[in-house]
Scaffold this motif. Structure first.
Motif, PDB file in Angstrom:
ATOM      1  N   ARG A  74     104.700  47.127  80.527  1.00 23.14           N
ATOM      2  CA  ARG A  74     103.222  47.693  80.096  1.00 23.14           C
ATOM      3  C   ARG A  74     102.464  47.898  81.183  1.00 23.14           C
ATOM      4  NH1 ARG A  74     100.628  45.643  75.591  1.00 23.14           N
ATOM      5  NH2 ARG A  74      99.196  44.807  77.068  1.00 23.14           N
ATOM      6  N   THR A  75     102.359  46.768  81.887  1.00 27.84           N
ATOM      7  CA  THR A  75     101.388  46.747  83.057  1.00 27.84           C
ATOM      8  C   THR A  75     101.497  47.827  83.993  1.00 27.84           C
ATOM      9  OG1 THR A  75     102.534  44.756  83.946  1.00 27.84           O
ATOM     10  CG2 THR A  75     100.901  44.391  82.485  1.00 27.84           C
ATOM     11  N   SER A  76     102.845  48.362  84.206  1.00 27.26           N
ATOM     12  CA  SER A  76     103.064  49.442  85.046  1.00 27.26           C
ATOM     13  C   SER A  76     102.183  50.770  84.898  1.00 27.26           C
ATOM     14  CB  SER A  76     104.481  49.699  85.098  1.00 27.26           C
ATOM     15  OG  SER A  76     105.384  48.484  85.505  1.00 27.26           O
ATOM     16  N   ILE A  77     101.931  50.870  83.730  1.00 31.71           N
ATOM     17  CA  ILE A  77     101.035  51.962  83.331  1.00 31.71           C
ATOM     18  C   ILE A  77      99.600  51.832  83.591  1.00 31.71           C
ATOM     19  CG2 ILE A  77     100.477  53.713  81.534  1.00 31.71           C
ATOM     20  CD1 ILE A  77     102.993  52.533  79.977  1.00 31.71           C
ATOM     21  N   SER A  78      98.994  52.460  84.648  1.00 31.10           N
ATOM     22  CA  SER A  78      97.541  52.286  84.963  1.00 31.10           C
ATOM     23  C   SER A  78      96.613  52.763  83.922  1.00 31.10           C
ATOM     24  CB  SER A  78      97.392  53.169  86.234  1.00 31.10           C
ATOM     25  OG  SER A  78      97.234  54.414  86.013  1.00 31.10           O
ATOM     26  N   SER A  79      95.577  52.416  84.018  1.00 27.55           N
ATOM     27  CA  SER A  79      94.305  52.869  82.891  1.00 27.55           C
ATOM     28  C   SER A  79      94.010  54.063  83.203  1.00 27.55           C
ATOM     29  CB  SER A  79      92.957  52.062  83.366  1.00 27.55           C
ATOM     30  OG  SER A  79      91.867  52.514  82.598  1.00 27.55           O
TER      31      SER A  79
ATOM     32  N   VAL B 121      86.257  36.053  74.396  1.00 29.28           N
ATOM     33  CA  VAL B 121      87.375  36.012  75.746  1.00 29.28           C
ATOM     34  C   VAL B 121      88.671  35.536  75.189  1.00 29.28           C
ATOM     35  CG1 VAL B 121      87.832  35.445  78.054  1.00 29.28           C
ATOM     36  CG2 VAL B 121      85.322  35.966  77.345  1.00 29.28           C
ATOM     37  N   VAL B 122      89.740  36.533  75.246  1.00 30.85           N
ATOM     38  CA  VAL B 122      91.095  36.213  74.777  1.00 30.85           C
ATOM     39  C   VAL B 122      91.946  37.025  75.766  1.00 30.85           C
ATOM     40  CG1 VAL B 122      93.051  36.236  73.231  1.00 30.85           C
ATOM     41  CG2 VAL B 122      90.565  35.569  72.381  1.00 30.85           C
ATOM     42  N   PRO B 123      93.137  36.385  76.352  1.00 29.96           N
ATOM     43  CA  PRO B 123      93.830  37.146  77.248  1.00 29.96           C
ATOM     44  C   PRO B 123      94.323  38.424  76.424  1.00 29.96           C
ATOM     45  CG  PRO B 123      94.240  35.032  77.679  1.00 29.96           C
ATOM     46  CD  PRO B 123      93.480  35.064  76.404  1.00 29.96           C
ATOM     47  N   SER B 124      94.285  39.572  76.982  1.00 24.88           N
ATOM     48  CA  SER B 124      95.130  40.783  76.545  1.00 24.88           C
ATOM     49  C   SER B 124      96.543  41.062  76.802  1.00 24.88           C
ATOM     50  CB  SER B 124      93.785  42.024  76.968  1.00 24.88           C
ATOM     51  OG  SER B 124      94.006  42.185  78.350  1.00 24.88           O
TER      52      SER B 124
ATOM     53  N   SER C  41      97.541  44.173  68.524  1.00 23.81           N
ATOM     54  CA  SER C  41      95.997  44.158  68.779  1.00 23.81           C
ATOM     55  C   SER C  41      95.837  45.434  69.594  1.00 23.81           C
ATOM     56  CB  SER C  41      96.069  42.857  69.492  1.00 23.81           C
ATOM     57  OG  SER C  41      96.473  42.637  70.742  1.00 23.81           O
ATOM     58  N   ALA C  42      96.623  45.628  70.275  1.00 19.11           N
ATOM     59  CA  ALA C  42      96.253  46.775  71.485  1.00 19.11           C
ATOM     60  C   ALA C  42      94.983  46.352  72.182  1.00 19.11           C
ATOM     61  CB  ALA C  42      96.097  48.169  70.549  1.00 19.11           C
ATOM     62  N   LEU C  43      94.729  45.107  72.238  1.00 19.19           N
ATOM     63  CA  LEU C  43      93.513  44.661  72.981  1.00 19.19           C
ATOM     64  C   LEU C  43      93.293  45.207  74.341  1.00 19.19           C
ATOM     65  CD1 LEU C  43      90.683  42.884  72.848  1.00 19.19           C
ATOM     66  CD2 LEU C  43      92.497  40.889  73.554  1.00 19.19           C
ATOM     67  N   PHE C  44      94.333  45.521  75.104  1.00 16.64           N
ATOM     68  CA  PHE C  44      94.282  46.019  76.374  1.00 16.64           C
ATOM     69  C   PHE C  44      93.821  47.438  76.506  1.00 16.64           C
ATOM     70  CE2 PHE C  44      98.166  48.146  74.837  1.00 16.64           C
ATOM     71  CZ  PHE C  44      98.022  49.062  75.738  1.00 16.64           C
ATOM     72  N   LEU C  45      93.784  48.188  75.337  1.00 15.49           N
ATOM     73  CA  LEU C  45      93.090  49.498  75.139  1.00 15.49           C
ATOM     74  C   LEU C  45      91.627  49.316  74.696  1.00 15.49           C
ATOM     75  CD1 LEU C  45      95.833  51.611  73.596  1.00 15.49           C
ATOM     76  CD2 LEU C  45      95.001  51.748  75.844  1.00 15.49           C
ATOM     77  N   ALA C  46      91.515  48.426  73.660  1.00 12.49           N
ATOM     78  CA  ALA C  46      89.929  48.221  73.338  1.00 12.49           C
ATOM     79  C   ALA C  46      89.233  47.794  74.383  1.00 12.49           C
ATOM     80  CB  ALA C  46      90.079  47.129  71.892  1.00 12.49           C
ATOM     81  N   GLU C  47      89.690  46.926  75.359  1.00 12.70           N
ATOM     82  CA  GLU C  47      88.912  46.480  76.361  1.00 12.70           C
ATOM     83  C   GLU C  47      88.558  47.523  77.378  1.00 12.70           C
ATOM     84  OE1 GLU C  47      90.049  41.745  76.717  1.00 12.70           O
ATOM     85  OE2 GLU C  47      91.276  43.072  77.756  1.00 12.70           O
ATOM     86  N   ASP C  48      89.201  48.314  77.376  1.00 19.43           N
ATOM     87  CA  ASP C  48      89.008  49.491  78.532  1.00 19.43           C
ATOM     88  C   ASP C  48      87.763  50.514  77.682  1.00 19.43           C
ATOM     89  OD1 ASP C  48      89.011  51.679  80.168  1.00 19.43           O
ATOM     90  OD2 ASP C  48      91.187  51.344  80.692  1.00 19.43           O
TER      91      ASP C  48
END
Length: 257
Positions: free
Chosen positions: A80-85, A252-255, A105-112
């Motif tokens: 998934r990290t291959s997909i850029s913001s 702060v929690v790793p996403s 959680s979809a935290l990586f989206l919520a943090e953006d």
């Protein structure tokens, strides 16, 4: 032009409109078949019965061709990290009617913040449905064990709820919390679908993502949407959730999940 198919239709005295009506597909889909596209298995079976011709005669290598490259697969990412913001922004920017998010959680989206702003703007004209894991749910706890992050999984969900608050209070946004075993996370933008695979012991961020596009005769895309709807129907609706959000504060929690 698939001349064998065209000849079989002529011999059976059937036009593209006849096949469209009998197989309940768009006439354009039949014309695509005539120009080389291979129907999915169940459609091929029905079509060859109508024409009275063996499948291997019309599509000599149909099975192999379908396995090599189904037309609805638009791309595959190793993780998934291959997909850029920017790619995520472009993905959701294209939506005109429906956006869907199904994850723990979809935290990586919520943090953006840019993604949250975009979705907030989109909510004025696009239906947005978000289904996240219930922090206290048994399957959320189990997923935390699988990822070896323990109670951090529930904390990640609470982080997402807090960070998504500006979006979740919009009238056009629907939120549900689920306690379902997810075999994948799904991210929808109209007729596009990103499916993030889940594998035991591997964070979702490091797992493959398949990019599907819906077509007239798509099967995989439709199957995943059926799964999305099944989880959605079992989720806790928005009632009472905003009260819970008012008590959420991001930590702060790793996403990477």
């Amino acid at each position: 032009m698939n001349e064998v198919l065209r000849r079989a239709m002529y011999d059976a005295n059937l036009t593209d409109l006849d096949l469209s009506a009998r197989l309940e597909v768009d006439p354009k889909t039949v014309r695509n078949w005539m120009h080389g596209r291979i129907p999915h298995r169940r459609t091929r079976d029905a079509l060859t019965r109508l024409l009275g011709v063996d499948e291997d005669v019309i599509w000599p290598r149909s099975s192999g061709a379908e396995k090599i490259h189904p037309t609805e697969i638009a791309g595959v990412y190793p993780r998934r990290t291959s997909i850029s913001s920017l790619n995520w922004l472009s993905f959701y920017e294209a939506a005109k009617s429906e956006i869907g998010i199904l994850a723990y959680s979809a935290l990586f989206l919520a943090e953006d913040a840019r993604v949250v702003r975009l979705l907030t703007e989109k909510s004025r004209s696009v239906r947005i449905r978000i289904a996240l894991g219930a922090p206290e749910g048994t399957n959320v706890v189990e997923r935390g064990v699988e990822d070896e992050i323990g109670e951090a999984m529930a904390a990640k969900i609470r982080n997402s709820l807090a960070l998504l608050r500006p979006l979740l209070i919009q009238d056009g946004v629907e939120l549900r919390l689920h306690d379902t075993v997810l075999y994948n996370s799904m991210y929808r933008s109209d007729d596009q679908l990103l499916v993030n695979q889940h594998a035991y012991g591997i964070p979702a961020a490091q797992s493959p993502v398949f990019h599907y596009r819906q077509s007239d005769d798509s099967e995989m895309f439709d199957s995943y949407l059926t799964s999305f709807e099944a989880v959605w129907s079992r989720g806790q609706d928005r009632s009472g959730i905003l009260t819970r959000l008012s008590r959420c504060r991001a930590v702060v929690v790793p996403s990477d999940g």
